[in-house]
Design an enzyme around this catalytic site. Structure first.
Site, PDB file in Angstrom:
ATOM      1  N   CYS A 139       0.807  -1.226   0.000  1.00  0.00           N
ATOM      2  CA  CYS A 139       0.000   0.000   0.000  1.00  0.00           C
ATOM      3  C   CYS A 139       0.833   1.266   0.000  1.00  0.00           C
ATOM      4  O   CYS A 139       0.291   2.366  -0.037  1.00  0.00           O
ATOM      5  CB  CYS A 139      -0.928  -0.009   1.211  1.00  0.00           C
ATOM      6  SG  CYS A 139      -1.794  -1.563   1.347  1.00  0.00           S
TER       7      CYS A 139
ATOM      8  N   HIS B 244      -3.171   8.013   5.627  1.00  0.00           N
ATOM      9  CA  HIS B 244      -3.303   6.683   5.031  1.00  0.00           C
ATOM     10  C   HIS B 244      -4.750   6.240   5.239  1.00  0.00           C
ATOM     11  O   HIS B 244      -5.370   5.735   4.321  1.00  0.00           O
ATOM     12  CB  HIS B 244      -2.291   5.717   5.654  1.00  0.00           C
ATOM     13  CG  HIS B 244      -2.189   4.428   4.899  1.00  0.00           C
ATOM     14  ND1 HIS B 244      -1.925   4.396   3.553  1.00  0.00           N
ATOM     15  CD2 HIS B 244      -2.357   3.134   5.284  1.00  0.00           C
ATOM     16  CE1 HIS B 244      -1.926   3.123   3.145  1.00  0.00           C
ATOM     17  NE2 HIS B 244      -2.190   2.350   4.170  1.00  0.00           N
TER      18      HIS B 244
ATOM     19  N   GLU C 276      -2.427   5.539  13.346  1.00  0.00           N
ATOM     20  CA  GLU C 276      -2.048   6.732  12.588  1.00  0.00           C
ATOM     21  C   GLU C 276      -2.330   8.003  13.394  1.00  0.00           C
ATOM     22  O   GLU C 276      -1.503   8.913  13.445  1.00  0.00           O
ATOM     23  CB  GLU C 276      -2.798   6.768  11.249  1.00  0.00           C
ATOM     24  CG  GLU C 276      -2.343   7.927  10.366  1.00  0.00           C
ATOM     25  CD  GLU C 276      -2.833   7.814   8.925  1.00  0.00           C
ATOM     26  OE1 GLU C 276      -3.761   7.022   8.659  1.00  0.00           O
ATOM     27  OE2 GLU C 276      -2.283   8.536   8.066  1.00  0.00           O
TER      28      GLU C 276
ATOM     29  N   LYS D  99      -9.707   7.924   0.886  1.00  0.00           N
ATOM     30  CA  LYS D  99     -10.089   6.541   0.586  1.00  0.00           C
ATOM     31  C   LYS D  99     -11.583   6.325   0.788  1.00  0.00           C
ATOM     32  O   LYS D  99     -12.176   5.422   0.218  1.00  0.00           O
ATOM     33  CB  LYS D  99      -9.313   5.564   1.473  1.00  0.00           C
ATOM     34  CG  LYS D  99      -7.848   5.404   1.083  1.00  0.00           C
ATOM     35  CD  LYS D  99      -7.159   4.313   1.898  1.00  0.00           C
ATOM     36  CE  LYS D  99      -5.714   4.113   1.480  1.00  0.00           C
ATOM     37  NZ  LYS D  99      -4.806   5.191   1.907  1.00  0.00           N
TER      38      LYS D  99
ATOM     39  N   PHE E 288       1.429  -2.836   4.521  1.00  0.00           N
ATOM     40  CA  PHE E 288       1.650  -4.168   5.078  1.00  0.00           C
ATOM     41  C   PHE E 288       3.142  -4.480   4.916  1.00  0.00           C
ATOM     42  O   PHE E 288       3.768  -4.100   3.932  1.00  0.00           O
ATOM     43  CB  PHE E 288       0.845  -5.217   4.297  1.00  0.00           C
ATOM     44  CG  PHE E 288      -0.573  -5.379   4.777  1.00  0.00           C
ATOM     45  CD1 PHE E 288      -1.070  -4.658   5.837  1.00  0.00           C
ATOM     46  CD2 PHE E 288      -1.415  -6.296   4.149  1.00  0.00           C
ATOM     47  CE1 PHE E 288      -2.374  -4.826   6.277  1.00  0.00           C
ATOM     48  CE2 PHE E 288      -2.716  -6.472   4.577  1.00  0.00           C
ATOM     49  CZ  PHE E 288      -3.201  -5.741   5.644  1.00  0.00           C
TER      50      PHE E 288
END
Lengths: 86, 402
Positions: B162, B294, B305, B326, B390
């Site tokens: 990612c 993120h 985060e 997102k 990841f």
């Protein structure tokens, strides 16, 4: 083999323990199973019993499937099997 | 050290087929996530995604090109064309010899793998199309961009799940900053919304069945997206010499590795990447007005985060804005940092902060100004774009208004 015995087998394998070390009242946490281990246990349970376990790792305590200890997990499996055949 | 600016941007994603359409959708807090339309979708337990609609390879590319272009390459070429057209640059001579392409992707030609495995395993066929390998390879998109635009310098593909696009753009930035290349085409793309691509993600049980709601207490996971974002990173004097329009400056970056867990994020790793980017850019934490998070909408990411932001920014964490787009375009995996850079450009250039949509309930563990549900007008001078992958690999980019 009973459902409980199968569940104990799956969890013991994941925790790298003997089946005799896992009891109905064991919690996954005290067996040393972390979040990744839990996901693998659920996968193994789904494969072993041919069921779909409703479990979202983002809200582990929210779903209908109780993972608080081995007994609760076994009860959840029994219910899912009954729903499937019923 | 040379200054690096962005002189072109291009995209295709669930919010639009261009930068203008995507930014308009972000301003209007539109959601590009909906029911997936793909083969065997009824066998998936996750049936939503940020799918690109109305993008037909036929008509855009000829028969021979289609036999070589996986969907992730098709997206990349469309976005690269938009970016390079906007920059108004053609590559020849020494510029062509030194300029290259660095792109990020996590999966490369996932649907090409998927289609051909299906054909040999399920269909029982013993023969596949001769171009399967050049079509699915992770560097296919970067290669086709280099061929299409005569970019003969350093070109390669970065794959860090990612964070792929952010790692790629950081690398391209470094190449221009050190004078190795006058111009780099960079960004990333992903196209994993096929049966096998979604099925693999289902296994982790971190996906939401209904919506991506980053930072909202009732969030229940991530939602996949697809598409590409491509940018022209150019040395400042080079851009000035040809009177190019500058969108913003790339000020610095940092990369860090958690070195702890293959999927669980680390506050420390994220904080070190943010603090490192500020240090690299020689920016004070108090000058950061916006962070493109993120913000995956998973319990693990969002809490970590926000805690990392609080650590790095101290009291200023309560004054800056942080949003996750997102919620609108989904998680483009290896392409996500590239599409999210558009929200950073919009903040710096247009003074519009993209919102976190789907925000319904405050979470005390994510108690920051997440710009809930509606875009906001605000003048900001410095922004960060976060990507935490990841594998514990993090890359943060700092950008500045110019």
């Amino acid at each position: 083999m009973s459902i409980l015995d199968k569940v104990i087998g799956i969890i013991a394998e994941q925790a790298l323990l003997e089946t005799s070390d896992v009891t109905e009242n064991s919690t996954l946490e005290e067996l040393g199973i972390d979040s990744l281990g839990l996901i693998e246990c659920i996968f193994a349970i789904e494969e072993a019993f041919d069921i779909t376990v409703p479990f979202n790792a983002n809200e582990p305590t929210k779903g209908d499937f109780d993972i608080s200890n081995v007994k609760a997990i076994t009860g959840g499996i029994e219910r899912l099997i009954a729903e499937k055949t019923g | 050290m040379k200054r690096v600016v962005i002189t072109g941007a291009g995209t295709i994603n669930a919010l639009g087929h261009s930068v203008a359409d995507t930014m308009e959708a972000m301003r209007e807090a539109r959601c590009g996530i909906g029911p997936l339309k793909l083969r065997d979708v009824e066998r998936l337990s996750i049936q939503i995604g940020g799918q690109v609609r109305g993008f037909e390879a036929e008509g855009r590319y000829n028969r021979q090109q289609i036999s070589l272009y996986d969907r992730f390459t098709q997206f990349t070429l469309a976005a690269a064309k938009e970016a390079i057209d906007q920059a108004g640059i053609t590559f020849s001579g020494e510029d062509a010899a030194k300029s290259g392409v660095v792109l990020g992707t996590a999966g490369g030609g996932v649907s090409t793998w998927d289609d051909n495995y299906r054909s040999v395993y399920e269909g029982g066929k013993n023969r596949v199309h001769p171009f399967v390998v050049p079509k699915l390879m992770n560097n296919a998109a970067a290669s086709h961009v280099s061929m299409e635009h005569n970019l003969k310098g350093p070109s390669f593909t970065v794959s860090t799940a990612c964070a792929s696009s952010n790692h790629a753009m950081a690398q391209a930035f470094q190449m221009v900053r050190t004078g190795m290349a006058p111009v780099m085409v960079t960004g990333g793309s992903e196209s994993m919304l096929c049966f096998g691509g979604v099925k693999a993600w289902e296994g982790l049980r971190v996906m939401s069945k209904d919506a991506c709601r980053p930072f909202s207490a009732n969030r229940n996971g991530m939602v996949q997206g697809e598409g590409a974002g491509v940018f022209v990173f150019e040395e400042y004097e080079h851009a000035r010499a040809r009177s190019a329009e500058v969108l913003c400056e790339v000020a610095g970056f940092a990369m860090s590795s958690d070195a702890s867990d293959i999927v669980m994020p680390s506050k420390n790793g994220a904080a070190r990447a943010m603090a490192g980017a500020l240090q690299d850019a020689r920016i004070n934490a108090e000058d950061v007005g916006y962070i493109n998070a993120h913000g995956t909408g998973t319990a693990a990411n969002d809490k970590t985060e926000c805690a990392a932001v609080a650590d790095v920014f101290g009291p200023h964490a309560d004054r800056l804005m942080i949003s996750s787009t997102k919620s609108m375009h989904g998680h483009l995996i290896g392409g996500t940092g590239a599409v999210e850079l558009l929200a950073c450009i919009m903040a710096l250039r247009d003074g519009v902060i993209a919102p976190t949509i789907g925000y319904q309930e405050p979470d005390p563990e994510c108690a920051l100004d997440v710009v809930p549900n509606e875009a906001r007008d605000a003048s900001v001078d410095v922004v960060l774009s976060n990507a935490f992958a990841f594998g514990g690999m993090n890359a943060v980019i700092a950008l500045r208004r110019i």
